[in-house]
Design a protein around this motif. Sequence first.
Motif, PDB file in Angstrom:
ATOM      1  N   ALA A   1     -12.209  85.739   8.724  1.00  0.00           N
ATOM      2  CA  ALA A   1     -11.804  87.132   8.966  1.00  0.00           C
ATOM      3  C   ALA A   1     -10.438  87.503   8.409  1.00  0.00           C
ATOM      4  N   VAL A   2     -10.271  88.801   8.224  1.00  0.00           N
ATOM      5  CA  VAL A   2      -8.942  89.370   7.996  1.00  0.00           C
ATOM      6  C   VAL A   2      -8.332  89.533   9.386  1.00  0.00           C
TER       7      VAL A   2
ATOM      8  N   ALA B   1     -28.292  92.569   6.061  1.00  0.00           N
ATOM      9  CA  ALA B   1     -28.907  92.885   4.765  1.00  0.00           C
ATOM     10  C   ALA B   1     -28.212  92.105   3.666  1.00  0.00           C
ATOM     11  N   ASN B   2     -28.969  91.801   2.646  1.00  0.00           N
ATOM     12  CA  ASN B   2     -28.420  91.089   1.503  1.00  0.00           C
ATOM     13  C   ASN B   2     -27.893  92.100   0.490  1.00  0.00           C
ATOM     14  N   LEU B   3     -26.582  92.107   0.316  1.00  0.00           N
ATOM     15  CA  LEU B   3     -25.980  93.103  -0.590  1.00  0.00           C
ATOM     16  C   LEU B   3     -26.172  92.731  -2.061  1.00  0.00           C
TER      17      LEU B   3
ATOM     18  N   ASP C   1     -23.788  92.775   6.574  1.00  0.00           N
ATOM     19  CA  ASP C   1     -23.591  91.374   6.208  1.00  0.00           C
ATOM     20  C   ASP C   1     -24.972  90.710   6.270  1.00  0.00           C
ATOM     21  N   HIS C   2     -25.167  89.643   5.503  1.00  0.00           N
ATOM     22  CA  HIS C   2     -26.489  89.002   5.568  1.00  0.00           C
ATOM     23  C   HIS C   2     -26.543  87.895   6.640  1.00  0.00           C
TER      24      HIS C   2
ATOM     25  N   LEU D   1     -21.851  90.469  -6.201  1.00  0.00           N
ATOM     26  CA  LEU D   1     -21.428  90.971  -4.886  1.00  0.00           C
ATOM     27  C   LEU D   1     -20.210  91.882  -5.026  1.00  0.00           C
TER      28      LEU D   1
ATOM     29  N   PHE E   1     -19.797  93.425   3.723  1.00  0.00           N
ATOM     30  CA  PHE E   1     -19.532  91.995   3.894  1.00  0.00           C
ATOM     31  C   PHE E   1     -18.649  91.825   5.143  1.00  0.00           C
ATOM     32  N   CYS E   2     -19.065  92.470   6.234  1.00  0.00           N
ATOM     33  CA  CYS E   2     -18.168  92.662   7.383  1.00  0.00           C
ATOM     34  C   CYS E   2     -17.916  91.406   8.194  1.00  0.00           C
TER      35      CYS E   2
ATOM     36  N   GLY F   1     -16.182  91.189  11.667  1.00  0.00           N
ATOM     37  CA  GLY F   1     -15.518  92.494  11.678  1.00  0.00           C
ATOM     38  C   GLY F   1     -14.036  92.485  12.009  1.00  0.00           C
ATOM     39  N   GLY F   2     -13.330  91.432  11.626  1.00  0.00           N
ATOM     40  CA  GLY F   2     -11.878  91.406  11.854  1.00  0.00           C
ATOM     41  C   GLY F   2     -11.186  92.573  11.167  1.00  0.00           C
ATOM     42  N   LEU F   3     -11.582  92.821   9.928  1.00  0.00           N
ATOM     43  CA  LEU F   3     -10.974  93.889   9.135  1.00  0.00           C
ATOM     44  C   LEU F   3     -11.236  95.250   9.783  1.00  0.00           C
TER      45      LEU F   3
END
Length: 345
Positions: free
Chosen positions: A328-329, A54-56, A33-34, A100, A11-12, A15-17
């Motif tokens: 984002a984180v 992609a759908n997780l 991430d979707h 999720l 679930f990026c 991509g802050g994290l």
Amino acid sequence: MKSKPTVIDLFCGCGGLSYGFIEAGFEVLLGIDHWKDAISTFESTHKNAKGIVANLFTETPKDISKLTGIKDIDVIIGGPPCQGFSIAGKRIIDDERNQLYKSFVSFVKYYQPKVFLMENVPNIVSMGKGIVKDSIIKDFEKLGYTVVYKVLLASDYGVPQNRRRAFFVGTKNNKEFVFPEPTTENPISAKEAISDLSENSVKDGSKYKTEPKSEYQKLIRGKSDGIYNHEITIHSEQTTSIISLVPDGGNYKDLPEELRKTRNVNIAWTRLNSKKPSFTIDTGHRHHFHYKYNRVPTVRESARIQSFPDTFIFLGSKTSQYKQVGNAVPPILAEVLAKEIKKYI
Ligand SMILES: C[S@@+](CC[C@H](N)C(=O)[O-])C[C@H]1O[C@@H](n2cnc3c(N)ncnc32)[C@H](O)[C@@H]1O
């Protein structure tokens, strides 16, 4: 040369994290991430990482392992959306809304990383009078992890924003993770974060017009060759004239009675306080304004408040960029956590 510990980010988003993990010396191999725009930003800012749309909800860790060839991983990180947990007795039950979160658990189960970090909204720890939090801890303990959690305030760690987020960290071998202490007693203000950015839009790649005006600006500019994502929002004349009545750090209460209800939410007509860290940057609701200019912060100003470096360029439509930033984180907070996590690998 000692190789870097590896990370996958579920679930990026943009991509802050995981950017914080790169800064802390990890190798991010993969982000999933979707959301296509977010993955485009992720791939262009995480140079050695692969981004997968992609759908997780449906994609399993086995599918992903087959697709990528990734068999081993040191750290799994991610922020699964957990809006509505359904609880039965003292446990989270497997229904659609929890799927999720369960997907995150299944990746940890499959890869058995040395450490995992799961991020979420702060009220996850009080949901269902603590049952959700207890149940999360139990789910991972069953997989052999020692789990701790904490709600952290980003401004305690050098981010110019009073954003709170809950973090769960799981480690192996009974080595309980200790969360890092605050790194500063002097929170960075909104002015220190964005005062060098202009009132008007600039073309992507424009050179800085001034020297950095604070240590933070120096840090966040880094090796950037110019300013990106700084396109202002043009408001209606009515909006501009109403917000011009609100002082630095003020809100709707500063407006004459007849104007207070022009927007029907309490957070409306709020200005940043130049002397304090920002309130939590949202995903573009357009109710929060610059401390000085009569407009909402640009994507770049929001990114500065989230501690993204100026080299981190957001792709997609402006609406999409605001959402990527707001979700984002903060990378600087993530980096502090990542450095601590490194000690457990
Ligand atoms: C809070 S954001 C993550 C932010 C990210 N950790 C960061 O620091 O930039 C949650 C992400 O989950 C993604 N998401 C939601 N449902 C999903 C699904 N079914 N499959 C994959 N990703 C999903 C959203 O697109 C969003 O980017």
